[in-house]
Scaffold this active site. Structure first.
Site, PDB file in Angstrom:
ATOM      1  N   ARG A 132       0.822  -1.207   0.000  1.00  0.00           N
ATOM      2  CA  ARG A 132       0.000   0.000   0.000  1.00  0.00           C
ATOM      3  C   ARG A 132       0.859   1.261   0.000  1.00  0.00           C
ATOM      4  NH1 ARG A 132      -1.423  -0.384   4.773  1.00  0.00           N
ATOM      5  NH2 ARG A 132      -2.420   1.649   4.860  1.00  0.00           N
ATOM      6  N   LYS A 133       2.143   1.121  -0.211  1.00  0.00           N
ATOM      7  CA  LYS A 133       3.030   2.291  -0.223  1.00  0.00           C
ATOM      8  C   LYS A 133       2.920   2.978  -1.592  1.00  0.00           C
ATOM      9  CE  LYS A 133       6.272   0.368   3.154  1.00  0.00           C
ATOM     10  NZ  LYS A 133       5.676  -0.965   3.358  1.00  0.00           N
ATOM     11  N   THR A 134       1.751   3.530  -1.839  1.00  0.00           N
ATOM     12  CA  THR A 134       1.455   4.182  -3.111  1.00  0.00           C
ATOM     13  C   THR A 134       1.295   5.684  -2.893  1.00  0.00           C
ATOM     14  OG1 THR A 134      -0.896   3.755  -2.731  1.00  0.00           O
ATOM     15  CG2 THR A 134       0.295   2.140  -4.051  1.00  0.00           C
TER      16      THR A 134
END
Length: 213
Positions: A132-134
């Site tokens: 989820r490191k977007t």
């Protein structure tokens, strides 16, 4: 597939940010009836991603602008390849080109970088999965680009599944406590995944009944 409603929302926000109260340069230097054409050319080898989103940018600005696509999402390009050509109102194209190119370049960059990892393990029975490191607000595009690069999506948001990480383990007093608490409260349809940092933690997670480690 991309959700067009969400994609359009991203594009409209980007255009609102870039155009603000208009493009004062274009509107004062390019005639209203000027028609232009041009090509999207790859400056280096890679994987294309976001070309349909790019086309959508121009469609939202001006439905009469025509984008002919030669290389689709997920396909490889070499330096110098023509990815697409565009024709239409000079004003419309100039107003949308930076937003369109920023999206196309970012997504293609993610796909190209993802492909490097995929190629490293192509002979091993494993899958590369994202996180989820977007970029906030762009997750749908980032995760789509990962898929175009040959990898797979993990959870899209915090509602998708239980993922017990180091902070959860610390706050709950251990892996067993965290897993047991999660399984006692939630539907069997939700998987429980645990991130571990040692063989001892691996054993504890398995003994506690974690579905994924």
């Amino acid at each position: 597939m991309l959700d067009l409603i969400l994609v359009d929302e991203i594009i409209k926000n980007a255009l609102k940010e870039d155009l603000a109260w208009g493009d004062v340069t274009t509107e004062n230097t390019v005639g209203e009836n000027i028609i232009v054409s041009g090509n999207f050319i790859a400056k280096e080898a890679g994987i294309i991603s976001g070309i349909q989103v790019c086309a959508r940018v121009f469609h939202i600005i001006d439905e009469k602008v025509q984008l002919s696509i030669f290389i689709n999402d997920g396909q490889r390009v070499k330096k110098g390849d023509i990815v697409a050509s565009i024709n239409g109102s000079g004003r419309s194209i100039l107003k949308g080109e930076r937003v369109a190119l920023n999206i196309l370049q970012r997504m293609s960059g993610i796909s190209t970088y993802t492909d490097r990892f995929v190629q490293e393990v192509k002979d091993i029975p494993v899958k590369i999965v994202d996180t989820r490191k977007t970029m906030p607000g762009l997750r749908i595009l980032d995760k789509y680009a990962v898929r175009m690069g040959g990898a797979y999506n993990h959870r899209h948001n915090l509602s998708d599944m239980i993922l017990i990480k180091d902070n959860h383990i610390s706050a709950s007093g251990g892996i067993s406590n965290a897993v047991n608490a999660a399984k006692s409260k939630l539907s069997h349809a939700l998987k429980v995944e645990v991130e571990v940092e040692s063989l001892a933690q691996l054993k504890e997670a398995i003994d506690a009944g974690a579905d994924i480690v």
